[in-house]
Design a protein around this motif. Structure first.
Motif, PDB file in Angstrom:
ATOM      1  N   VAL A   1      -6.222  10.845 -10.146  1.00 48.77           N
ATOM      2  CA  VAL A   1      -5.070  10.158 -10.725  1.00 48.77           C
ATOM      3  C   VAL A   1      -4.066   9.799  -9.635  1.00 48.77           C
ATOM      4  N   GLY A   2      -3.680   8.528  -9.605  1.00 48.28           N
ATOM      5  CA  GLY A   2      -2.659   8.052  -8.677  1.00 48.28           C
ATOM      6  C   GLY A   2      -1.382   7.747  -9.439  1.00 48.28           C
ATOM      7  N   VAL A   3      -0.238   8.122  -8.870  1.00 45.08           N
ATOM      8  CA  VAL A   3       1.046   7.896  -9.536  1.00 45.08           C
ATOM      9  C   VAL A   3       2.018   7.215  -8.585  1.00 45.08           C
TER      10      VAL A   3
ATOM     11  N   ASP B   1      -7.611   5.503  -3.744  1.00 45.75           N
ATOM     12  CA  ASP B   1      -8.136   6.865  -3.883  1.00 45.75           C
ATOM     13  C   ASP B   1      -7.900   7.430  -5.280  1.00 45.75           C
ATOM     14  N   PHE B   2      -7.978   6.570  -6.313  1.00 44.45           N
ATOM     15  CA  PHE B   2      -7.750   7.056  -7.674  1.00 44.45           C
ATOM     16  C   PHE B   2      -8.566   6.247  -8.674  1.00 44.45           C
ATOM     17  N   ASP B   3      -8.830   6.897  -9.824  1.00 42.38           N
ATOM     18  CA  ASP B   3      -9.591   6.262 -10.910  1.00 42.38           C
ATOM     19  C   ASP B   3      -8.684   5.878 -12.075  1.00 42.38           C
ATOM     20  N   ARG B   4      -7.478   6.433 -12.121  1.00 42.15           N
ATOM     21  CA  ARG B   4      -6.501   6.122 -13.159  1.00 42.15           C
ATOM     22  C   ARG B   4      -5.152   5.970 -12.475  1.00 42.15           C
ATOM     23  N   CYS B   5      -4.390   4.974 -12.868  1.00 43.39           N
ATOM     24  CA  CYS B   5      -3.123   4.681 -12.194  1.00 43.39           C
ATOM     25  C   CYS B   5      -1.967   4.749 -13.183  1.00 43.39           C
ATOM     26  N   ILE B   6      -0.941   5.500 -12.816  1.00 37.55           N
ATOM     27  CA  ILE B   6       0.245   5.687 -13.650  1.00 37.55           C
ATOM     28  C   ILE B   6       1.467   5.286 -12.822  1.00 37.55           C
ATOM     29  N   ALA B   7       2.463   4.727 -13.491  1.00 35.29           N
ATOM     30  CA  ALA B   7       3.690   4.343 -12.780  1.00 35.29           C
ATOM     31  C   ALA B   7       4.900   4.573 -13.668  1.00 35.29           C
ATOM     32  N   THR B   8       6.024   4.933 -13.040  1.00 34.71           N
ATOM     33  CA  THR B   8       7.280   4.987 -13.786  1.00 34.71           C
ATOM     34  C   THR B   8       7.797   3.550 -13.903  1.00 34.71           C
ATOM     35  N   PRO B   9       8.555   3.241 -14.967  1.00 34.04           N
ATOM     36  CA  PRO B   9       8.999   1.858 -15.186  1.00 34.04           C
ATOM     37  C   PRO B   9       9.727   1.233 -13.996  1.00 34.04           C
ATOM     38  N   ASP B  10      10.539   2.037 -13.297  1.00 34.02           N
ATOM     39  CA  ASP B  10      11.305   1.497 -12.172  1.00 34.02           C
ATOM     40  C   ASP B  10      10.418   1.069 -11.004  1.00 34.02           C
TER      41      ASP B  10
ATOM     42  N   GLY C   1       2.965  14.299 -18.955  1.00 31.61           N
ATOM     43  CA  GLY C   1       2.063  14.065 -20.076  1.00 31.61           C
ATOM     44  C   GLY C   1       0.949  13.091 -19.720  1.00 31.61           C
ATOM     45  N   ALA C   2       1.304  12.028 -18.986  1.00 31.15           N
ATOM     46  CA  ALA C   2       0.313  11.014 -18.624  1.00 31.15           C
ATOM     47  C   ALA C   2      -0.731  11.570 -17.658  1.00 31.15           C
ATOM     48  N   VAL C   3      -0.277  12.352 -16.675  1.00 27.24           N
ATOM     49  CA  VAL C   3      -1.205  12.926 -15.695  1.00 27.24           C
ATOM     50  C   VAL C   3      -2.116  13.948 -16.363  1.00 27.24           C
ATOM     51  N   LYS C   4      -1.531  14.823 -17.168  1.00 33.25           N
ATOM     52  CA  LYS C   4      -2.347  15.849 -17.839  1.00 33.25           C
ATOM     53  C   LYS C   4      -3.318  15.225 -18.836  1.00 33.25           C
ATOM     54  N   GLY C   5      -2.903  14.135 -19.478  1.00 28.93           N
ATOM     55  CA  GLY C   5      -3.794  13.431 -20.392  1.00 28.93           C
ATOM     56  C   GLY C   5      -4.987  12.846 -19.661  1.00 28.93           C
ATOM     57  N   ALA C   6      -4.710  12.206 -18.525  1.00 25.61           N
ATOM     58  CA  ALA C   6      -5.788  11.608 -17.735  1.00 25.61           C
ATOM     59  C   ALA C   6      -6.738  12.682 -17.215  1.00 25.61           C
ATOM     60  N   LYS C   7      -6.185  13.801 -16.800  1.00 26.04           N
ATOM     61  CA  LYS C   7      -6.999  14.898 -16.289  1.00 26.04           C
ATOM     62  C   LYS C   7      -7.748  15.628 -17.407  1.00 26.04           C
ATOM     63  N   GLY C   8      -7.179  15.568 -18.616  1.00 22.58           N
ATOM     64  CA  GLY C   8      -7.740  16.332 -19.717  1.00 22.58           C
ATOM     65  C   GLY C   8      -8.752  15.607 -20.568  1.00 22.58           C
TER      66      GLY C   8
ATOM     67  N   ALA D   1       2.026  18.227 -11.881  1.00 22.51           N
ATOM     68  CA  ALA D   1       1.117  18.053 -13.017  1.00 22.51           C
ATOM     69  C   ALA D   1      -0.339  17.898 -12.588  1.00 22.51           C
ATOM     70  N   GLY D   2      -0.552  17.746 -11.263  1.00 19.12           N
ATOM     71  CA  GLY D   2      -1.923  17.678 -10.768  1.00 19.12           C
ATOM     72  C   GLY D   2      -2.382  16.317 -10.294  1.00 19.12           C
ATOM     73  N   ALA D   3      -1.449  15.368 -10.109  1.00 14.92           N
ATOM     74  CA  ALA D   3      -1.831  14.046  -9.606  1.00 14.92           C
ATOM     75  C   ALA D   3      -2.440  14.169  -8.213  1.00 14.92           C
ATOM     76  N   ASP D   4      -3.458  13.347  -7.942  1.00 20.77           N
ATOM     77  CA  ASP D   4      -4.162  13.421  -6.658  1.00 20.77           C
ATOM     78  C   ASP D   4      -3.460  12.626  -5.559  1.00 20.77           C
ATOM     79  N   VAL D   5      -2.833  11.504  -5.944  1.00 22.86           N
ATOM     80  CA  VAL D   5      -2.145  10.648  -4.978  1.00 22.86           C
ATOM     81  C   VAL D   5      -0.804  10.262  -5.583  1.00 22.86           C
ATOM     82  N   VAL D   6       0.283  10.475  -4.840  1.00 27.46           N
ATOM     83  CA  VAL D   6       1.614  10.127  -5.315  1.00 27.46           C
ATOM     84  C   VAL D   6       2.358   9.395  -4.204  1.00 27.46           C
ATOM     85  N   GLY D   7       3.051   8.324  -4.556  1.00 27.82           N
ATOM     86  CA  GLY D   7       3.805   7.600  -3.545  1.00 27.82           C
ATOM     87  C   GLY D   7       4.573   6.444  -4.136  1.00 27.82           C
ATOM     88  N   ALA D   8       5.278   5.725  -3.264  1.00 25.79           N
ATOM     89  CA  ALA D   8       6.046   4.549  -3.675  1.00 25.79           C
ATOM     90  C   ALA D   8       5.645   3.388  -2.766  1.00 25.79           C
ATOM     91  N   GLU D   9       6.536   2.951  -1.880  1.00 28.07           N
ATOM     92  CA  GLU D   9       6.197   1.854  -0.969  1.00 28.07           C
ATOM     93  C   GLU D   9       4.983   2.183  -0.108  1.00 28.07           C
TER      94      GLU D   9
END
Length: 230
Positions: free
Chosen positions: A74-76, A109-118, A150-157, A89-97
């Motif tokens: 999971v990438g966030v 390096d991820f199979d599911r991608c999550i982002a905050t609205p901003d 919730g999104a990360v745990k859902g993807a992992k679960g 929450a267990g995300a594998d890759v986290v970053g911004a710019e």
């Protein structure tokens, strides 16, 4: 040739024209999953929609009761406290710019991608890279959210994204051949329930038209559509 012989043998006893009850179809698919790895069990559903029309698109996410048997990376895209939350929450890759730049350079390096609205103005630049891979975050399926945990745990679960393709076919992995028949049936019914609830207003006539289940290397077995609901 060896693959052809194996598939022909696996097809023995499967009536290509018959519609089987879901439980029986799953049993047949499991019996024919003879590869040296734990094959994925997949379901294909033909829907009575034309996804070329916006009011007939079917898309969503469902958490399978017994998981998928697959560990998703999971990438966030997040900053500050939300980035810390994603890591916890267990995300594998986290970053911004920095993560945007990595993806632009071709490193995904991820199979599911999550982002905050901003983060979406930044992530929007990656549409041509993430879009074709089905990885673009989308608020409609809960991958653009402030509830990062919730999104990360859902993807992992065991949550599964589903989306109808151009021909009106929806495909999804619903577990592994090592799962029990009962767990696979429960997962497919959970998916079918979510797909049923996602029926678009523009869909006319029979919504769930044809269903088939198969393993990665095995033959498809047609399923009586009525047995996947409820």
């Amino acid at each position: 040739m060896a693959i052809g012989k194996r598939l022909n043998k696996a097809r023995e006893g499967v009536d290509r024209e018959k519609l089987y009850p879901l439980a029986e179809a799953i049993k047949m698919v499991k019996e024919r999953a003879k590869a040296k790895f734990d094959e994925t069990i997949e379901v294909a559903i033909n829907l009575g929609v034309d996804p070329r029309h916006a009011d007939q698109m079917v898309r969503g996410v469902v958490t399978l009761p017994n998981g998928t048997g697959r560990t998703l990376r999971v990438g966030v895209f997040a900053r500050g406290a939300k980035a810390d939350e994603a890591k916890a929450a267990g995300a594998d890759v986290v970053g911004a710019e920095d993560l945007v730049q990595k993806v632009q350079e071709g490193t995904i390096d991820f199979d599911r991608c999550i982002a905050t609205p901003d983060m979406m103005p930044l992530v929007g630049r990656l549409g041509k890279v993430l879009g074709p891979r089905g990885l673009m975050p989308n608020p409609k399926i809960g991958t653009v959210t402030m509830d990062v945990t919730g999104a990360v745990k859902g993807a992992k679960g065991g949550s599964v994204e589903f989306r109808v393709e151009k021909a009106g076919i929806l495909q999804a992995g619903v577990g592994k051949a090592s799962f029990s028949e009962e767990k696979l049936v429960e997962n497919i019914k959970a998916l079918a329930d979510a797909v049923s609830k996602a029926k678009p207003a523009g869909s006319k006539g029979t919504y769930i038209q044809r269903v088939a289940v198969s393993s990665t290397m095995g033959p498809g077995v047609k399923v009586e559509p009525g047995t996947i609901l409820g």
